[in-house]
Scaffold this motif. Structure first.
Motif, PDB file in Angstrom:
ATOM      1  N   ALA A 124      41.934 -39.869 -16.204  1.00 51.35           N
ATOM      2  CA  ALA A 124      42.415 -39.351 -14.929  1.00 51.35           C
ATOM      3  C   ALA A 124      41.935 -37.926 -14.695  1.00 51.35           C
ATOM      4  O   ALA A 124      41.562 -37.548 -13.579  1.00 51.35           O
ATOM      5  N   VAL A 125      41.915 -37.127 -15.771  1.00 59.13           N
ATOM      6  CA  VAL A 125      41.436 -35.740 -15.659  1.00 59.13           C
ATOM      7  C   VAL A 125      39.955 -35.727 -15.304  1.00 59.13           C
ATOM      8  O   VAL A 125      39.515 -34.968 -14.422  1.00 59.13           O
ATOM      9  N   ARG A 126      39.167 -36.562 -15.967  1.00 62.00           N
ATOM     10  CA  ARG A 126      37.740 -36.619 -15.660  1.00 62.00           C
ATOM     11  C   ARG A 126      37.504 -37.069 -14.223  1.00 62.00           C
ATOM     12  O   ARG A 126      36.613 -36.563 -13.537  1.00 62.00           O
ATOM     13  N   LEU A 127      38.319 -38.010 -13.764  1.00 61.17           N
ATOM     14  CA  LEU A 127      38.178 -38.483 -12.389  1.00 61.17           C
ATOM     15  C   LEU A 127      38.493 -37.371 -11.398  1.00 61.17           C
ATOM     16  O   LEU A 127      37.780 -37.171 -10.407  1.00 61.17           O
ATOM     17  N   SER A 128      39.558 -36.619 -11.672  1.00 65.33           N
ATOM     18  CA  SER A 128      39.960 -35.565 -10.739  1.00 65.33           C
ATOM     19  C   SER A 128      38.967 -34.401 -10.725  1.00 65.33           C
ATOM     20  O   SER A 128      38.832 -33.701  -9.724  1.00 65.33           O
ATOM     21  N   GLU A 129      38.267 -34.206 -11.843  1.00 66.18           N
ATOM     22  CA  GLU A 129      37.321 -33.091 -11.929  1.00 66.18           C
ATOM     23  C   GLU A 129      35.894 -33.483 -11.540  1.00 66.18           C
ATOM     24  O   GLU A 129      35.009 -32.633 -11.492  1.00 66.18           O
ATOM     25  N   HIS A 130      35.680 -34.761 -11.275  1.00 71.93           N
ATOM     26  CA  HIS A 130      34.327 -35.222 -10.962  1.00 71.93           C
ATOM     27  C   HIS A 130      33.850 -34.647  -9.627  1.00 71.93           C
ATOM     28  O   HIS A 130      34.592 -34.593  -8.658  1.00 71.93           O
ATOM     29  N   GLN A 131      32.619 -34.196  -9.603  1.00 70.92           N
ATOM     30  CA  GLN A 131      32.024 -33.654  -8.378  1.00 70.92           C
ATOM     31  C   GLN A 131      30.612 -34.190  -8.214  1.00 70.92           C
ATOM     32  O   GLN A 131      29.897 -34.388  -9.197  1.00 70.92           O
ATOM     33  N   GLU A 132      30.238 -34.418  -6.958  1.00 66.01           N
ATOM     34  CA  GLU A 132      28.886 -34.873  -6.638  1.00 66.01           C
ATOM     35  C   GLU A 132      28.070 -33.683  -6.129  1.00 66.01           C
ATOM     36  O   GLU A 132      28.437 -33.064  -5.136  1.00 66.01           O
ATOM     37  N   THR A 133      27.001 -33.370  -6.830  1.00 66.32           N
ATOM     38  CA  THR A 133      26.152 -32.250  -6.406  1.00 66.32           C
ATOM     39  C   THR A 133      25.528 -32.553  -5.046  1.00 66.32           C
ATOM     40  O   THR A 133      24.929 -33.610  -4.854  1.00 66.32           O
ATOM     41  N   GLY A 134      25.691 -31.630  -4.116  1.00 65.08           N
ATOM     42  CA  GLY A 134      25.112 -31.801  -2.793  1.00 65.08           C
ATOM     43  C   GLY A 134      25.927 -32.683  -1.869  1.00 65.08           C
ATOM     44  O   GLY A 134      25.477 -32.994  -0.763  1.00 65.08           O
ATOM     45  N   GLU A 140      34.332 -34.258  -0.418  1.00 63.83           N
ATOM     46  CA  GLU A 140      34.776 -33.878  -1.751  1.00 63.83           C
ATOM     47  C   GLU A 140      36.247 -33.475  -1.727  1.00 63.83           C
ATOM     48  O   GLU A 140      37.026 -33.858  -2.606  1.00 63.83           O
ATOM     49  N   ALA A 141      36.623 -32.720  -0.708  1.00 63.49           N
ATOM     50  CA  ALA A 141      38.017 -32.288  -0.589  1.00 63.49           C
ATOM     51  C   ALA A 141      38.932 -33.476  -0.331  1.00 63.49           C
ATOM     52  O   ALA A 141      40.035 -33.580  -0.890  1.00 63.49           O
ATOM     53  N   ARG A 142      38.481 -34.392   0.521  1.00 63.45           N
ATOM     54  CA  ARG A 142      39.271 -35.593   0.809  1.00 63.45           C
ATOM     55  C   ARG A 142      39.487 -36.430  -0.445  1.00 63.45           C
ATOM     56  O   ARG A 142      40.610 -36.849  -0.751  1.00 63.45           O
TER      57      ARG A 142
END
Length: 208
Positions: A124-134, A140-142
């Motif tokens: 769950a932590v990895r999912l919440s911290e995941h970000q897509e570059t660009g 991303e906020a949604r």
């Protein structure tokens, strides 16, 4: 019956039915064996209540279902047996041997639904911290708000997508949920249109 498994302790009408399905439906040997076993089981249960097959009623069939279920047979297994019995009585009704099919409205017990598995904390932590570059910052906020609300508030997906971002008369009228950030709560409508309130943690509030 040539090619038919030995059908011990079956009355003539059951043997006639097995011959019928063997010839008319050209069943595989394995399938015909299952039909035979189902009818042997039915004949044994009918003998237990001292009645012939053609005198059984829906009440008897329901009693047999309860006995099989209490004996540990699964709902799916019972459903398959009932299907075999139903076919026999459908044929018997066409032959004028019974006034109606006693199995027609009898259903097997529903199989219990397994509980969903919770997402482990580290995943769950990895999912919440995941970000897509660009990626689009708005998306991303949604997505971050969705993850925080789902996991932090313990919401179902159907409850989440029915949330408004603030309480309003429209939300009440349309049976929608809403988020009350000032109170730190989310009011959601779950199954059966039952409303419940869940706390919104600081991470979820910040993401919103």
């Amino acid at each position: 019956m040539n090619g038919t498994p030995v059908a011990l302790h079956l009355p003539p009408e059951a043997l006639q039915y097995l011959e019928h399905v063997r010839v008319e439906k050209r069943l595989a040997a394995r399938t015909l064996t299952l039909y035979t076993l189902d009818l042997q089981r039915l004949a044994a249960m009918a003998a237990g209540v001292d009645l012939p097959l053609l005198r059984l009623t829906s009440a008897h069939i329901r009693r047999f279902v309860a006995q099989m279920h209490a004996g540990g047979r699964s709902g799916r297994g019972i459903a398959l047996i009932l299907s075999g019995w139903r076919g026999f009585y459908t044929w018997a009704a066409r032959q004028g041997l019974v006034p109606h099919n006693p199995v027609q409205d009898v259903r097997a017990p529903k199989a219990p639904k397994p509980l969903p598995k919770a997402l482990p904390v580290d995943e769950a932590v990895r999912l919440s911290e995941h970000q897509e570059t660009g990626a689009d910052p708005w998306l991303e906020a949604r997505d971050a708000a969705i993850v925080e609300l789902l996991y932090g508030c313990g919401l179902r997906v159907g409850e989440l997508v029915g949330l408004d971002v603030a309480p309003s008369p429209a939300a009440h009228q349309q049976g929608r949920g809403w988020v009350d950030l000032q109170a730190g709560e989310a009011h959601v409508f779950g199954k059966g249109s039952k409303r419940r309130s869940v706390p919104v943690g600081r991470a979820a509030a910040a993401a919103l």
